[in-house]
Design an enzyme around this catalytic site. Sequence first.
Site, PDB file in Angstrom:
ATOM      1  N   CYS A   1      -8.421 -45.711  31.120  1.00  0.00           N
ATOM      2  CA  CYS A   1      -7.751 -44.590  31.795  1.00  0.00           C
ATOM      3  C   CYS A   1      -8.690 -43.420  32.045  1.00  0.00           C
ATOM      4  O   CYS A   1      -8.416 -42.578  32.902  1.00  0.00           O
ATOM      5  CB  CYS A   1      -6.549 -44.141  30.974  1.00  0.00           C
ATOM      6  SG  CYS A   1      -6.994 -43.627  29.303  1.00  0.00           S
TER       7      CYS A   1
ATOM      8  N   ARG B   1       1.915 -31.781  30.347  1.00  0.00           N
ATOM      9  CA  ARG B   1       1.094 -32.542  29.390  1.00  0.00           C
ATOM     10  C   ARG B   1       1.235 -31.825  28.059  1.00  0.00           C
ATOM     11  O   ARG B   1       0.861 -30.654  27.928  1.00  0.00           O
ATOM     12  CB  ARG B   1      -0.372 -32.574  29.848  1.00  0.00           C
ATOM     13  CG  ARG B   1      -1.303 -33.051  28.763  1.00  0.00           C
ATOM     14  CD  ARG B   1      -2.670 -33.423  29.290  1.00  0.00           C
ATOM     15  NE  ARG B   1      -2.616 -34.672  30.027  1.00  0.00           N
ATOM     16  CZ  ARG B   1      -3.683 -35.375  30.394  1.00  0.00           C
ATOM     17  NH1 ARG B   1      -4.898 -34.931  30.109  1.00  0.00           N
ATOM     18  NH2 ARG B   1      -3.550 -36.505  31.055  1.00  0.00           N
TER      19      ARG B   1
ATOM     20  N   HIS C   1       2.160 -42.282  28.535  1.00  0.00           N
ATOM     21  CA  HIS C   1       1.402 -41.780  29.690  1.00  0.00           C
ATOM     22  C   HIS C   1       1.835 -42.617  30.905  1.00  0.00           C
ATOM     23  O   HIS C   1       1.064 -43.427  31.430  1.00  0.00           O
ATOM     24  CB  HIS C   1      -0.101 -41.935  29.414  1.00  0.00           C
ATOM     25  CG  HIS C   1      -0.977 -41.082  30.276  1.00  0.00           C
ATOM     26  ND1 HIS C   1      -0.490 -40.228  31.250  1.00  0.00           N
ATOM     27  CD2 HIS C   1      -2.339 -40.968  30.335  1.00  0.00           C
ATOM     28  CE1 HIS C   1      -1.507 -39.622  31.842  1.00  0.00           C
ATOM     29  NE2 HIS C   1      -2.635 -40.051  31.309  1.00  0.00           N
TER      30      HIS C   1
ATOM     31  N   ARG D   1      -4.298 -42.723  40.730  1.00  0.00           N
ATOM     32  CA  ARG D   1      -3.406 -41.701  40.169  1.00  0.00           C
ATOM     33  C   ARG D   1      -2.825 -40.862  41.306  1.00  0.00           C
ATOM     34  O   ARG D   1      -1.640 -40.541  41.323  1.00  0.00           O
ATOM     35  CB  ARG D   1      -4.176 -40.783  39.184  1.00  0.00           C
ATOM     36  CG  ARG D   1      -4.595 -41.445  37.880  1.00  0.00           C
ATOM     37  CD  ARG D   1      -3.425 -41.756  36.968  1.00  0.00           C
ATOM     38  NE  ARG D   1      -2.663 -40.566  36.628  1.00  0.00           N
ATOM     39  CZ  ARG D   1      -2.943 -39.743  35.612  1.00  0.00           C
ATOM     40  NH1 ARG D   1      -3.959 -40.006  34.816  1.00  0.00           N
ATOM     41  NH2 ARG D   1      -2.197 -38.680  35.359  1.00  0.00           N
TER      42      ARG D   1
ATOM     43  N   ASP E   1      -9.169 -47.614  25.569  1.00  0.00           N
ATOM     44  CA  ASP E   1      -9.013 -46.153  25.649  1.00  0.00           C
ATOM     45  C   ASP E   1      -9.784 -45.565  24.463  1.00  0.00           C
ATOM     46  O   ASP E   1     -10.250 -46.305  23.578  1.00  0.00           O
ATOM     47  CB  ASP E   1      -7.505 -45.807  25.583  1.00  0.00           C
ATOM     48  CG  ASP E   1      -7.223 -44.314  25.740  1.00  0.00           C
ATOM     49  OD1 ASP E   1      -8.092 -43.572  26.230  1.00  0.00           O
ATOM     50  OD2 ASP E   1      -6.103 -43.881  25.355  1.00  0.00           O
TER      51      ASP E   1
ATOM     52  N   GLN F   1      -0.150 -42.797  34.318  1.00  0.00           N
ATOM     53  CA  GLN F   1      -1.365 -43.595  34.183  1.00  0.00           C
ATOM     54  C   GLN F   1      -1.031 -45.078  34.297  1.00  0.00           C
ATOM     55  O   GLN F   1      -1.685 -45.827  35.034  1.00  0.00           O
ATOM     56  CB  GLN F   1      -2.024 -43.310  32.827  1.00  0.00           C
ATOM     57  CG  GLN F   1      -3.290 -44.108  32.590  1.00  0.00           C
ATOM     58  CD  GLN F   1      -4.406 -43.715  33.543  1.00  0.00           C
ATOM     59  OE1 GLN F   1      -4.750 -42.545  33.641  1.00  0.00           O
ATOM     60  NE2 GLN F   1      -4.975 -44.677  34.266  1.00  0.00           N
TER      61      GLN F   1
END
Length: 319
Positions: A277, A116, A143, A305, A238, A146
């Site tokens: 998310c 990340r 991402h 996930r 988000d 996700q």
Amino acid sequence: MNTVEAMPLNVNLKGQDFLTLANFSTETIQSLLANAKKIKNLHLRGKSYTPLQGKILGMIFEKPSTRTRVSFEAGMLQLGGHAIYLNSHDMQLGRGETIEDTAKVLSQYVDAIMIRTFSHDIIEKLAAHATIPIINGLTDMFHPCQAMADLLTILEQKGTFKGLKLVYVGDGNNVSHSLMLASAKVGMDCVIACPKGFEPDESVIKLAKSIASENGSTIKITNDPLSGVTGADIIYTDVWTSMGHEEDEGKIKYFKEYQVNEKLVMNAKKDYLFMHCLPAHRELEVTKEVIDGPNSVVFQQAGNRLHIQKAILTEILKK
Ligand code: CP
Ligand code: NVA
């Protein structure tokens, strides 16, 4: 616990990086989703599935995480492997060692790296200098893990992608980019409703539009949240300020009309899904009524996930 030794897998991702969904075919994405369903089912039935015995995942974090860290670590353990958490501040990376040198060193210790980080260039550099697969656990641009969990959730809820309209309301960020690509790959219509000046990256829009046209769907960008969500099957939002962009917090004054609230969701289909998310900021990008209401599937998304990443890891680290 019973042990399941093998599972039929019909994609071959052995040794490949997982940096953006743009690099994967519709068939591969569909196969990963199908495998994730099987892996989830085994997990829910208490059956162990351990194809990654002896495999080690290094997990580099340059930003905080709850879901990504724990789902990857738990996933590796459940698959019979191991995971090593590496906070970049505790690594020489945090003191200026280059990403190239880090790639060459870690490639000799572990079997894959999940990272990340900030700019997408960093992950591309890591992938170019590593001899092991690299998985994107979020960059400023994408991402993908996700978005794969999101596709799994939509498939579980709706049974298909065809004919669905996903509307992302908010900042044109990493999550919106991966959602556009994911929608385009599976032939789902996608609308991004964002304030002027906060549109997704032009190159990603162009790419998503061209992929969508091959798969019979559309990608649209609008500055009008109301017309955007009209007839939506899925409303997604988000945070307005992503990690690493805290200095831009002043921008939230442009997002007031883009809050996902009861008034806005009235324009969607009755059986619309609300997705996020996470982590969420209640009363900013979404109200409590919506995120904690009956149409919200945010915790199913978070749970997925684990399962989709286990499907990805199983393929990439296949013996
Ligand atoms: N959605 C997501 O990636 O969550 P974390 O930041 O907690 O990993
Ligand atoms: N857009 C958010 C997603 C967090 C999971 C961020 O980058 O901070």
